[in-house]
Every structure is written in structure tokens, then in C-alpha cells.
Design a protein around this motif. Sequence first.
Motif, PDB file in Angstrom:
ATOM      1  N   ASP A  83       0.846  -1.180   0.000  1.00  0.00           N
ATOM      2  CA  ASP A  83       0.000   0.000   0.000  1.00  0.00           C
ATOM      3  C   ASP A  83       0.889   1.240   0.000  1.00  0.00           C
ATOM      4  O   ASP A  83       1.097   1.863   1.030  1.00  0.00           O
ATOM      5  CB  ASP A  83      -0.905  -0.046   1.241  1.00  0.00           C
ATOM      6  N   VAL A  84       1.429   1.576  -1.170  1.00  0.00           N
ATOM      7  CA  VAL A  84       2.302   2.750  -1.235  1.00  0.00           C
ATOM      8  C   VAL A  84       1.987   3.576  -2.476  1.00  0.00           C
ATOM      9  O   VAL A  84       1.494   3.077  -3.484  1.00  0.00           O
ATOM     10  CB  VAL A  84       3.797   2.378  -1.302  1.00  0.00           C
ATOM     11  N   ASN A  85       2.234   4.853  -2.368  1.00  0.00           N
ATOM     12  CA  ASN A  85       2.178   5.727  -3.524  1.00  0.00           C
ATOM     13  C   ASN A  85       3.500   6.468  -3.566  1.00  0.00           C
ATOM     14  O   ASN A  85       3.957   6.999  -2.557  1.00  0.00           O
ATOM     15  CB  ASN A  85       1.032   6.727  -3.396  1.00  0.00           C
ATOM     16  N   ILE A  86       4.099   6.499  -4.701  1.00  0.00           N
ATOM     17  CA  ILE A  86       5.431   7.072  -4.808  1.00  0.00           C
ATOM     18  C   ILE A  86       5.420   8.151  -5.888  1.00  0.00           C
ATOM     19  O   ILE A  86       4.839   7.965  -6.963  1.00  0.00           O
ATOM     20  CB  ILE A  86       6.461   5.973  -5.133  1.00  0.00           C
ATOM     21  N   SER A  87       6.037   9.251  -5.577  1.00  0.00           N
ATOM     22  CA  SER A  87       6.038  10.355  -6.529  1.00  0.00           C
ATOM     23  C   SER A  87       7.001  10.057  -7.675  1.00  0.00           C
ATOM     24  O   SER A  87       7.918   9.239  -7.555  1.00  0.00           O
ATOM     25  CB  SER A  87       6.445  11.656  -5.827  1.00  0.00           C
ATOM     26  N   ARG A  88       6.780  10.746  -8.794  1.00  0.00           N
ATOM     27  CA  ARG A  88       7.589  10.551  -9.982  1.00  0.00           C
ATOM     28  C   ARG A  88       9.079  10.770  -9.699  1.00  0.00           C
ATOM     29  O   ARG A  88       9.914   9.979 -10.125  1.00  0.00           O
ATOM     30  CB  ARG A  88       7.097  11.521 -11.053  1.00  0.00           C
ATOM     31  N   GLU A  89       9.381  11.834  -8.933  1.00  0.00           N
ATOM     32  CA  GLU A  89      10.799  12.163  -8.679  1.00  0.00           C
ATOM     33  C   GLU A  89      11.476  11.059  -7.866  1.00  0.00           C
ATOM     34  O   GLU A  89      12.572  10.611  -8.190  1.00  0.00           O
ATOM     35  CB  GLU A  89      10.945  13.490  -7.905  1.00  0.00           C
ATOM     36  N   THR A  90      10.768  10.620  -6.806  1.00  0.00           N
ATOM     37  CA  THR A  90      11.347   9.590  -5.945  1.00  0.00           C
ATOM     38  C   THR A  90      11.632   8.333  -6.738  1.00  0.00           C
ATOM     39  O   THR A  90      12.692   7.712  -6.606  1.00  0.00           O
ATOM     40  CB  THR A  90      10.383   9.250  -4.791  1.00  0.00           C
ATOM     41  N   LEU A  91      10.658   7.972  -7.569  1.00  0.00           N
ATOM     42  CA  LEU A  91      10.804   6.746  -8.346  1.00  0.00           C
ATOM     43  C   LEU A  91      11.979   6.887  -9.313  1.00  0.00           C
ATOM     44  O   LEU A  91      12.778   5.967  -9.466  1.00  0.00           O
ATOM     45  CB  LEU A  91       9.515   6.467  -9.109  1.00  0.00           C
ATOM     46  N   LYS A  92      12.077   8.062  -9.922  1.00  0.00           N
ATOM     47  CA  LYS A  92      13.133   8.297 -10.897  1.00  0.00           C
ATOM     48  C   LYS A  92      14.509   8.228 -10.216  1.00  0.00           C
ATOM     49  O   LYS A  92      15.426   7.565 -10.701  1.00  0.00           O
ATOM     50  CB  LYS A  92      12.942   9.666 -11.540  1.00  0.00           C
ATOM     51  N   SER A  93      14.606   8.905  -9.064  1.00  0.00           N
ATOM     52  CA  SER A  93      15.907   8.952  -8.394  1.00  0.00           C
ATOM     53  C   SER A  93      16.290   7.599  -7.807  1.00  0.00           C
ATOM     54  O   SER A  93      17.470   7.334  -7.590  1.00  0.00           O
ATOM     55  CB  SER A  93      15.907  10.034  -7.315  1.00  0.00           C
ATOM     56  N   SER A  94      15.303   6.751  -7.534  1.00  0.00           N
ATOM     57  CA  SER A  94      15.644   5.437  -6.972  1.00  0.00           C
ATOM     58  C   SER A  94      16.317   4.554  -8.021  1.00  0.00           C
ATOM     59  O   SER A  94      17.017   3.606  -7.679  1.00  0.00           O
ATOM     60  CB  SER A  94      14.381   4.743  -6.457  1.00  0.00           C
ATOM     61  N   GLY A  95      16.054   4.844  -9.296  1.00  0.00           N
ATOM     62  CA  GLY A  95      16.701   4.082 -10.363  1.00  0.00           C
ATOM     63  C   GLY A  95      16.157   2.681 -10.552  1.00  0.00           C
ATOM     64  O   GLY A  95      16.761   1.865 -11.236  1.00  0.00           O
ATOM     65  N   ILE A  96      15.009   2.400  -9.957  1.00  0.00           N
ATOM     66  CA  ILE A  96      14.453   1.051 -10.088  1.00  0.00           C
ATOM     67  C   ILE A  96      13.881   0.850 -11.492  1.00  0.00           C
ATOM     68  O   ILE A  96      13.977  -0.226 -12.074  1.00  0.00           O
ATOM     69  CB  ILE A  96      13.368   0.815  -9.010  1.00  0.00           C
ATOM     70  N   ILE A  97      13.274   1.892 -12.010  1.00  0.00           N
ATOM     71  CA  ILE A  97      12.633   1.796 -13.324  1.00  0.00           C
ATOM     72  C   ILE A  97      13.414   2.677 -14.315  1.00  0.00           C
ATOM     73  O   ILE A  97      13.730   3.828 -13.999  1.00  0.00           O
ATOM     74  CB  ILE A  97      11.182   2.303 -13.258  1.00  0.00           C
ATOM     75  N   SER A  98      13.665   2.160 -15.496  1.00  0.00           N
ATOM     76  CA  SER A  98      14.420   2.933 -16.486  1.00  0.00           C
ATOM     77  C   SER A  98      13.542   3.986 -17.145  1.00  0.00           C
ATOM     78  O   SER A  98      12.309   3.911 -17.099  1.00  0.00           O
ATOM     79  CB  SER A  98      14.978   2.001 -17.563  1.00  0.00           C
ATOM     80  N   GLY A  99      14.183   4.966 -17.762  1.00  0.00           N
ATOM     81  CA  GLY A  99      13.441   6.020 -18.442  1.00  0.00           C
ATOM     82  C   GLY A  99      12.633   5.490 -19.612  1.00  0.00           C
ATOM     83  O   GLY A  99      11.533   5.964 -19.885  1.00  0.00           O
ATOM     84  N   ALA A 100      13.162   4.489 -20.320  1.00  0.00           N
ATOM     85  CA  ALA A 100      12.476   3.950 -21.489  1.00  0.00           C
ATOM     86  C   ALA A 100      11.106   3.385 -21.105  1.00  0.00           C
ATOM     87  O   ALA A 100      10.100   3.627 -21.778  1.00  0.00           O
ATOM     88  CB  ALA A 100      13.344   2.870 -22.123  1.00  0.00           C
ATOM     89  N   ALA A 101      11.085   2.634 -20.017  1.00  0.00           N
ATOM     90  CA  ALA A 101       9.830   2.029 -19.578  1.00  0.00           C
ATOM     91  C   ALA A 101       8.832   3.109 -19.172  1.00  0.00           C
ATOM     92  O   ALA A 101       7.649   3.049 -19.519  1.00  0.00           O
ATOM     93  CB  ALA A 101      10.080   1.076 -18.414  1.00  0.00           C
ATOM     94  N   THR A 102       9.329   4.111 -18.449  1.00  0.00           N
ATOM     95  CA  THR A 102       8.446   5.189 -18.010  1.00  0.00           C
ATOM     96  C   THR A 102       7.860   5.928 -19.207  1.00  0.00           C
ATOM     97  O   THR A 102       6.686   6.301 -19.197  1.00  0.00           O
ATOM     98  CB  THR A 102       9.221   6.175 -17.109  1.00  0.00           C
ATOM     99  N   ALA A 103       8.664   6.111 -20.249  1.00  0.00           N
ATOM    100  CA  ALA A 103       8.177   6.813 -21.433  1.00  0.00           C
ATOM    101  C   ALA A 103       7.013   6.072 -22.076  1.00  0.00           C
ATOM    102  O   ALA A 103       6.008   6.682 -22.458  1.00  0.00           O
ATOM    103  CB  ALA A 103       9.323   6.972 -22.432  1.00  0.00           C
ATOM    104  N   ILE A 104       7.131   4.754 -22.171  1.00  0.00           N
ATOM    105  CA  ILE A 104       6.050   3.948 -22.756  1.00  0.00           C
ATOM    106  C   ILE A 104       4.799   4.048 -21.891  1.00  0.00           C
ATOM    107  O   ILE A 104       3.683   4.198 -22.381  1.00  0.00           O
ATOM    108  CB  ILE A 104       6.497   2.475 -22.902  1.00  0.00           C
TER     109      ILE A 104
END
Lengths: 212, 245
Positions: A83-104
Motif C-alpha cells: 500500500d504505497v504511492n510514490i512520486s515521480r521524482e522519488t521513483l526516478k531517483s531510486s533508479g528502479i525503473i528505467s526512463g524507457a519504460a516510463t516513457a512507454i
Amino acid sequence: MENDLISKKELLDLTGISYGQLYRWKRKLLIPEEWFIRKSTFTGQETFFPRDKILSRIEKIKNMKDDASLDELADMLSPNPADVNISRETLKSSGIISGAATAIFDELAGEQDTFSFTSILHLYLLDKLLQSGEISGDEGKVLLKTLDENFSGLEGKNCDVIVIRKLGASSCILVSAPNQIFFDTNTKVAGRLNVASSIEELKAKLANAGIG
Amino acid sequence: MKNERPDLKIIGNNSASGGRYDNAKVIGNGLITGDLDCATFKGVGDSRLQGNLKAGTAKITGSLHVDGKAEIGDMRVTGDLDLDGDFHARHCHLRGRFTTKAGVRADDLSLMGHITVKKNCEAESFNGEGQIRIDGLLNADRIEIKTYGPSRISEIGGDSIDIGKGSAASFGKIIKVLFVPSNWGNAMLTVNSIEGDDIRLSSTRARVVRGNNVVIESGCEIDLVEYTGSLRVNHGSTVKEKKKI
């Protein structure tokens, strides 16, 4: 098949845990019910486990149980979304998800400021398949759509997500696990991921990054 | 928040529809249709719920039948509790008869009387006295069983397990009225397998017993005992095969 299974006796012997611990972990849902496989042997009914899965799970529980309570462990290991909500910046800075995936993802769902655990999971599955080079960006879109439309029906259950290709056309399937599926010879399985283990990985990664 | 929920009261022979209530009370013969979600449930007499029950605390004197499942914090029953679905509770103290067609999950179970569970029964601590039948696995950290009448449990697993025949003196007065154990003589517990760390058994018939420290007192018939620590067998019991692992 026989080699992939381990008997309960052998398991306790190998890992050094006691019956009490095994039953306690089962009660706390740290070990899924479907891993307890009943088989008839000459001494009557005995319980077997899928060898690799149970050994790595028990190793994991033994390593983590000093830092977390059994209930916290159960949350981390359960196939239920956190049960979590994570902001775009936090997710981006964590490096768990690549930019390519986020773009899609953005192309399909529009730019969101926060991501729910389910969205992050979809992203994570997409990212894993993209990173390994198993699927293309277009297939990724099909994957996201399939997950988006059907995932709620399988929530809390273990399932596999499979991307297949035949004669240049690709398709995506969500199937509840454990299940065996067979395809015709022209069909090629491009990528296959187990959702429950991906949830586990993702939860561990989020926890390591200090979020979720 | 609390004041938003009304109270429900059924007195005499009457029915009401379910819903969200603060205190729900049935005195007499009450029928509730639909799911009931309440802070406290109190039933005196016969209550029947056609739906699922959710309650912070529940106290039943008489009988309660739930067509669905029940999720309860603290439960106290004197009489009869009969469920068609799963039973989830933190604590449950029951004197009388307990029946569920599905499974049980609780922290702390103290059941005395006639106990029937169709599927698995899981608890941190399980204390059962009377005539017990569990068709699935009984899984609890601490298991204490005293039989008053022939009992059958498919499988038992846990940390410390203590099974024996109850003595007449300790059997509660209420139970004597509700349930006459005419078949004390064969108050044996029959189990397929018992697995635990510390096991103490008497008046038990089992195919396999696996444990660390195992004590077999009188009146047991065991086919196979596998132990890692110690084993003691009383001469009043038979163990066909012993294996130290």
C-alpha cells in the motif's frame, strides 16, 4: 520432476529449521500453501516442496527474520500489492525503473505525478522484459494494456505474464500460476515473468531504496 | 465516527436486515438477513445470520448460526456456534459446540465441548477439550488437547504438542449438561501424522509421529516414530518402529 522436489524431512535436515518454525512460517503465509505438495509414498502420505523455491525462500526468511518481524516479512513476501504511492521524482531517483519504460507508460496512461504500487509493478515487469531485450517497445504497450485491463482479476493470486510471437505478430497473456501452457510450433515465447516473484523483488528493491 | 452507527436490537421472535451497527443485540429468536458489521454483537437465545458477520466483540449465550463467514475480535460462546464459512478470530473462548464447514484462523482458541472443523485450523495457541474432529491440518504453536470421546484429526503440526485423555473431574459442569460423553472408554484421538518439536502423547493412535523430543505416555498405538533428540515410551503403549534421525 522427482529431482525438483524435496521432502519435508530432507528440507529440515538441510536447512536446520524445526517443525515448529516450518509450521509457524506456513501459518504466517511466509510459505505459500501451493508449495506443500502431498504425495503418496510407501510410508503413507508425505509432503514435498519445490526444491529451489523453498530453499531460497527459507534462506531469505532466515536472513531477514532478525531485522523484521514475521508479520513484516509476510507483507514483503506476499503476492498482495503493498500500500504505497510514490512520486515521480522519488521513483526516478531510486533508479528502479528505467526512463524507457516510463516513457512507454506515459504514452499510454498520460503523465502521472504519483504512482501506485500496481502501476510501479506494471512498470517493473515492462522494464525487466525491455532490459533483457526480450520484447520490443510496441510489445511493451500490449503488455501494459493487458496488465491494466486484467490484473485486478488476478490480484493476490500468483500469475505469469507471457509475451508470445507468431509470424511477426505479438500478443500478451496473463495466466494464473502454477499452470502449464503449450503453444503450437510456430509460436515463440518472447518473454515470461512470474508476477509473485517480481512483486517480491520489487518490494525488496523499494525497501532498499528506503521507500515503501 | 462511532455515533454515526445506530444500534440494533431484536427482542422476541423477530427479524431485521443486516448492515453497519454499533451494538447489535438479539434476545430471543432473531433472524438477521444480509451481512452484519458491528462493534459488539450479543446474542441470548437463538440467532441466525444470513450473511457474513464482522464484529469487534461477540458474546453468545444460546446459539448462533452464520450462513457465511465470521471475522471477530474477541468471541465468547456458551452454547452453539455453527458456521458455513471461514472463522477468523483473535480470541475465541467456547463452551458447548463449535462447527464450521470451512476453516479456522485465530490467535488464541480455547474450545471445550464438541468441535468440528472441515478444513484447516490455524492458531497461535490451540486448547481443545472434548470430542474433536478436524478434517484438515491443525497447525498451532502450542497445542493442548484433552479428549472426551473418540476424536479424529487428519494432521497436526506445531511447536509443542500435548495430547491426552481428559479426566472426569476437570470436565466443566456446563458441558456435562450439553454433551454427555458416554463413550469415554474409547476417548482416543486418531491422527495420520503428528509433527512438532516437543511432543507428549497419551491415548493417541497415529501412523507417524515426527519430532525432536517425543514422549509417548500410556495408551498409544503408533506405527512409526521419527525423532532427532530424545524418545521415551511408556510400557503401556506400542510403537511399531522407532527411528532416530
